[in-house]
Design a protein around this motif. Sequence first.
Motif, short mmCIF file in Angstrom:
data_model
loop_
_atom_site.label_atom_id
_atom_site.label_comp_id
_atom_site.label_asym_id
_atom_site.label_seq_id
_atom_site.Cartn_x
_atom_site.Cartn_y
_atom_site.Cartn_z
N THR A 107 56.35 5.37 4.39
CA THR A 107 55.42 5.98 5.33
C THR A 107 55.29 7.48 5.08
O THR A 107 56.30 8.18 4.99
CB THR A 107 55.88 5.75 6.79
N THR A 115 46.18 1.02 11.88
CA THR A 115 45.87 1.54 13.22
C THR A 115 46.12 0.47 14.26
O THR A 115 45.63 -0.66 14.14
CB THR A 115 44.41 2.01 13.31
N ASN A 143 42.79 0.08 2.91
CA ASN A 143 43.19 0.83 1.72
C ASN A 143 42.03 0.74 0.73
O ASN A 143 41.85 -0.29 0.08
CB ASN A 143 44.47 0.27 1.10
N THR A 186 47.54 3.30 2.27
CA THR A 186 47.28 2.28 3.28
C THR A 186 47.32 2.91 4.68
O THR A 186 48.26 3.61 5.03
CB THR A 186 48.30 1.14 3.20
N LYS A 187 46.27 2.63 5.47
CA LYS A 187 46.18 3.16 6.83
C LYS A 187 46.20 2.01 7.82
O LYS A 187 45.35 1.11 7.76
CB LYS A 187 44.90 3.97 7.00
N ILE A 243 48.61 5.51 14.52
CA ILE A 243 48.00 5.51 13.19
C ILE A 243 49.09 5.80 12.17
O ILE A 243 49.69 6.88 12.18
CB ILE A 243 46.88 6.57 13.09
N LYS A 244 49.34 4.83 11.30
CA LYS A 244 50.39 4.99 10.28
C LYS A 244 49.74 5.08 8.91
O LYS A 244 48.94 4.23 8.53
CB LYS A 244 51.36 3.81 10.32
N ILE A 245 50.07 6.11 8.17
CA ILE A 245 49.53 6.33 6.83
C ILE A 245 50.66 6.25 5.83
O ILE A 245 51.63 7.01 5.91
CB ILE A 245 48.80 7.68 6.74
#
Length: 214
Positions: A153, A181, A52, A178-179, A171-173
């Motif tokens: 999310t 992986t 982030n 905040t990312k 891949i969660k954004i």
Amino acid sequence: MHNVIRVIALFLICLPLHAQDSHKAKHLLDQVSERIKSYQNIVIDFRYSVSNPQENLNQESKGNVALKGNLYVLNFMGVTRIFDGRKVYNIVPEDEEITISTHDDQKADVLTPSKMLTFFNYGYRYSWDILQNLKGRKIQYVKLHPTNPKDKTKEVLIGIDVQTKHIYNLIKIDRDGTKTTFTINSFRPNQPLSKNHFTFTESKYPNYYINRLD
């Protein structure tokens, strides 16, 4: 007027295309779920990263997990976590400490090891995304948007190996930027695990402090 008609026409054309893409995405995820269910157990080596820029956050770690149904043994960031179907055991060798608690499925994060390969079955809208060629592997991405507007999310991308129907990465954004992986480095199904692989044996840790939360 002509512009309005053109926009309406494009909208009407896109409606069935969107429905078709959503159906393709869901069908591919269903194939992934069925493939996972067909295995007796799975052993995974993975890479995990979270970043982030606004919070100057940039971390990366490696780990491994063995899965059998909802049972798991996770080794990550110096901690071993065992779930035997009833209790969760967090073993910290550095502190020689073990925390034992009763598992509560209602409070569990959807990305706990026992759910991380199937969490997408509920609570999301699906759409077809890009196809990438990674070192000879065709990775098809499916994009997920939470149906709950209060979900932190923003979206999730799942990369799926077209040939094996195994998940390659996730891949969660989050809405705060905040990312996260999660990349699977190796995926080994049906391994010769011992019968007590998912069992906590207290006698193996004679000098550890055991904290029983319930």
